[in-house]
Design a protein around this motif. Structure first.
Motif, PDB file in Angstrom:
ATOM      1  N   ARG A 242       0.825  -1.204   0.000  1.00 20.18           N
ATOM      2  CA  ARG A 242       0.000   0.000   0.000  1.00 20.18           C
ATOM      3  C   ARG A 242       0.855   1.247   0.000  1.00 20.18           C
ATOM      4  NH1 ARG A 242      -3.618  -1.309   5.065  1.00 20.18           N
ATOM      5  NH2 ARG A 242      -4.067   0.932   4.875  1.00 20.18           N
ATOM      6  N   ALA A 243       1.982   1.218   0.724  1.00 19.02           N
ATOM      7  CA  ALA A 243       2.869   2.383   0.737  1.00 19.02           C
ATOM      8  C   ALA A 243       3.472   2.628  -0.640  1.00 19.02           C
ATOM      9  CB  ALA A 243       3.974   2.181   1.773  1.00 19.02           C
ATOM     10  N   ARG A 244       3.837   1.550  -1.329  1.00 16.80           N
ATOM     11  CA  ARG A 244       4.403   1.729  -2.671  1.00 16.80           C
ATOM     12  C   ARG A 244       3.362   2.273  -3.642  1.00 16.80           C
ATOM     13  NH1 ARG A 244       8.236  -3.617  -3.717  1.00 16.80           N
ATOM     14  NH2 ARG A 244       9.792  -3.145  -2.084  1.00 16.80           N
ATOM     15  N   VAL A 245       2.129   1.780  -3.522  1.00 21.71           N
ATOM     16  CA  VAL A 245       1.071   2.294  -4.393  1.00 21.71           C
ATOM     17  C   VAL A 245       0.827   3.776  -4.129  1.00 21.71           C
ATOM     18  CG1 VAL A 245      -1.390   2.119  -4.931  1.00 21.71           C
ATOM     19  CG2 VAL A 245      -0.020   0.050  -4.703  1.00 21.71           C
ATOM     20  N   ILE A 246       0.821   4.152  -2.859  1.00 20.81           N
ATOM     21  CA  ILE A 246       0.614   5.561  -2.519  1.00 20.81           C
ATOM     22  C   ILE A 246       1.773   6.415  -3.034  1.00 20.81           C
ATOM     23  CG2 ILE A 246       0.428   7.181  -0.592  1.00 20.81           C
ATOM     24  CD1 ILE A 246      -1.040   4.986   0.946  1.00 20.81           C
ATOM     25  N   ASN A 247       3.007   5.905  -2.874  1.00 24.66           N
ATOM     26  CA  ASN A 247       4.165   6.654  -3.384  1.00 24.66           C
ATOM     27  C   ASN A 247       4.123   6.783  -4.903  1.00 24.66           C
ATOM     28  OD1 ASN A 247       5.239   7.043  -0.839  1.00 24.66           O
ATOM     29  ND2 ASN A 247       6.449   5.162  -0.897  1.00 24.66           N
ATOM     30  N   ALA A 248       3.721   5.704  -5.575  1.00 20.28           N
ATOM     31  CA  ALA A 248       3.636   5.775  -7.031  1.00 20.28           C
ATOM     32  C   ALA A 248       2.567   6.772  -7.472  1.00 20.28           C
ATOM     33  CB  ALA A 248       3.342   4.390  -7.613  1.00 20.28           C
ATOM     34  N   ASP A 249       1.447   6.771  -6.783  1.00 18.74           N
ATOM     35  CA  ASP A 249       0.397   7.742  -7.091  1.00 18.74           C
ATOM     36  C   ASP A 249       0.881   9.166  -6.851  1.00 18.74           C
ATOM     37  OD1 ASP A 249      -2.020   8.809  -7.797  1.00 18.74           O
ATOM     38  OD2 ASP A 249      -3.035   8.326  -5.912  1.00 18.74           O
ATOM     39  N   ALA A 250       1.615   9.361  -5.763  1.00 16.87           N
ATOM     40  CA  ALA A 250       2.155  10.692  -5.484  1.00 16.87           C
ATOM     41  C   ALA A 250       3.161  11.122  -6.545  1.00 16.87           C
ATOM     42  CB  ALA A 250       2.808  10.708  -4.098  1.00 16.87           C
ATOM     43  N   GLU A 251       4.000  10.176  -6.994  1.00 13.47           N
ATOM     44  CA  GLU A 251       4.965  10.500  -8.050  1.00 13.47           C
ATOM     45  C   GLU A 251       4.260  10.859  -9.348  1.00 13.47           C
ATOM     46  OE1 GLU A 251       8.116  10.869  -7.952  1.00 13.47           O
ATOM     47  OE2 GLU A 251       8.416  10.300  -5.858  1.00 13.47           O
ATOM     48  N   LEU A 252       3.154  10.137  -9.641  1.00 13.74           N
ATOM     49  CA  LEU A 252       2.405  10.448 -10.854  1.00 13.74           C
ATOM     50  C   LEU A 252       1.815  11.856 -10.788  1.00 13.74           C
ATOM     51  CD1 LEU A 252       1.194   9.570 -13.560  1.00 13.74           C
ATOM     52  CD2 LEU A 252      -0.721   8.563 -12.289  1.00 13.74           C
ATOM     53  N   GLN A 253       1.195  12.191  -9.681  1.00 12.29           N
ATOM     54  CA  GLN A 253       0.641  13.536  -9.529  1.00 12.29           C
ATOM     55  C   GLN A 253       1.740  14.593  -9.557  1.00 12.29           C
ATOM     56  OE1 GLN A 253      -1.796  13.655  -6.026  1.00 12.29           O
ATOM     57  NE2 GLN A 253      -3.068  11.912  -6.650  1.00 12.29           N
ATOM     58  N   ALA A 254       2.876  14.286  -8.915  1.00 12.17           N
ATOM     59  CA  ALA A 254       3.981  15.243  -8.922  1.00 12.17           C
ATOM     60  C   ALA A 254       4.541  15.430 -10.323  1.00 12.17           C
ATOM     61  CB  ALA A 254       5.080  14.782  -7.966  1.00 12.17           C
ATOM     62  N   SER A 255       4.576  14.357 -11.122  1.00 13.80           N
ATOM     63  CA  SER A 255       5.083  14.487 -12.490  1.00 13.80           C
ATOM     64  C   SER A 255       4.194  15.396 -13.334  1.00 13.80           C
ATOM     65  CB  SER A 255       5.186  13.102 -13.127  1.00 13.80           C
ATOM     66  OG  SER A 255       3.900  12.507 -13.239  1.00 13.80           O
TER      67      SER A 255
END
Length: 320
Positions: free
Chosen positions: A187-200
């Motif tokens: 779940r932490a990796r999914v949240i981090n990936a989602d955050a990276e996508l939004q940040a990109s």
């Protein structure tokens, strides 16, 4: 005569007191009384308060009508998914029919306890481990129905059944801990990936704005440097912007071409006169050959004719 009458009255009074003492009974508010006359149950159930029985003929049996809390000893069993567990529970019940509770079963408390243990072991074998840990309400209802079915004939009503604790082996606890840790990491990796996508997406929009105004990139760099410099325990590495190098390269004047320096040709031997480089002030054929292609030396080179003296004339000039 009077003494005899007085003695008889005293004896009668004492006998009456003894009789009343032997016959008097007190039934408490939370109890009900069952009367057995010569071992036979009377239909009348004595309510709370003062009551009497026939001494040596009747016997009063009191039954508690309060809710009884009965702990069920821990039962060890294997679940449907082959996991060994220990489960303990608690049963809340009360007597609703005193006659059946006394006549129909020898000891209704012991009977309810044994039935609860048997039903608990049956529930363990029919359930999965996840149900025992997370879906206890359904298991409590099923366990209550299993105990209440035979208890109805005993004059007992099951009020509530609760599973208190589920004990797991240490290996299973470690496995479940690893599973929970892996799930949280996922779940932490999914949240981090989602955050990276939004940040990109946001960085892409910022890059488009900064591409229109190059000075914004420099301002952003200065803000980053100020934020990093606030920490005293960090080393600041300042990158040199490539745009500034390009700006300096465009603003610098082009370098001036340096004039070609002519080196004097080495002089020949004194007996042979001047070297080939001093022929009428013109460059020597070797120098022309080095500057021009070989096939261009057959004729005039850029309108310049080579004038060379014969060796005899050179020697005459040296003698003079």
């Amino acid at each position: 005569m009077v003494e005899e009458l007085l003695t008889a009255a005293i004896a009668t009074g004492v006998a009456a007191v003894v009789y009343v003492g032997a016959a008097a009974r007190v039934v408490k508010q939370y109890e009900r009384g069952l009367v057995f006359r010569f071992g036979r149950l009377r239909e009348e159930v004595r309510g709370p308060g003062f009551t009497t029985i026939v001494p040596f003929v009747e016997r009063l049996r009191k039954v508690n009508m309060q809710i009884v809390t009965l702990p069920v000893p821990a039962q060890e069993g294997i679940t449907r998914d082959n996991v060994t567990v220990r489960v303990d529970a608690v049963v809340y019940f009360k007597v609703v029919d005193p006659a059946s509770a006394i006549v129909a079963v020898e000891d209704y408390r012991f009977a309810v306890s044994q039935m609860a243990q048997t039903s608990l072991r049956s529930i363990i074998g029919k359930s999965d481990l996840d149900d025992l840990l997370s879906n206890r309400e359904m298991l409590n209802q099923g366990l209550e129905l299993m105990i209440d079915s035979p208890a109805v004939g005993w004059g007992v009503q099951i009020d509530r059944v609760e599973i208190k604790d589920v004990s797991l082996p240490e290996t299973m606890k470690r496995s479940m801990a690893r599973q929970a840790e892996a799930d949280r990491e996922r779940r932490a990796r999914v949240i981090n990936a989602d955050a990276e996508l939004q940040a990109s997406h946001k960085l892409a929009e910022a890059a488009e704005v900064m591409s229109e105004q190059p000075a914004a990139l420099q301002l952003r760099l200065l803000h980053t440097i100020v934020a990093v410099a606030a920490e005293k325990n960090s080393t600041l590495v300042l990158p040199f912007p490539v745009e500034l190098l390009r700006f300096l390269e465009r603003s610098a004047p082009p370098p001036a071409a340096a004039p070609a320096r002519k080196e004097p040709a080495p002089a020949g031997p004194a007996s042979e006169g001047p070297g080939p480089a001093e022929v009428d002030g013109a460059p020597a054929p070797d120098a022309v050959d080095a500057a021009l292609a070989p096939d261009a030396l057959e004729g005039p080179v850029d309108g310049l004719m080579l004038d060379a003296r014969p060796p005899e004339q050179e020697r005459d000039g040296l003698r003079e």
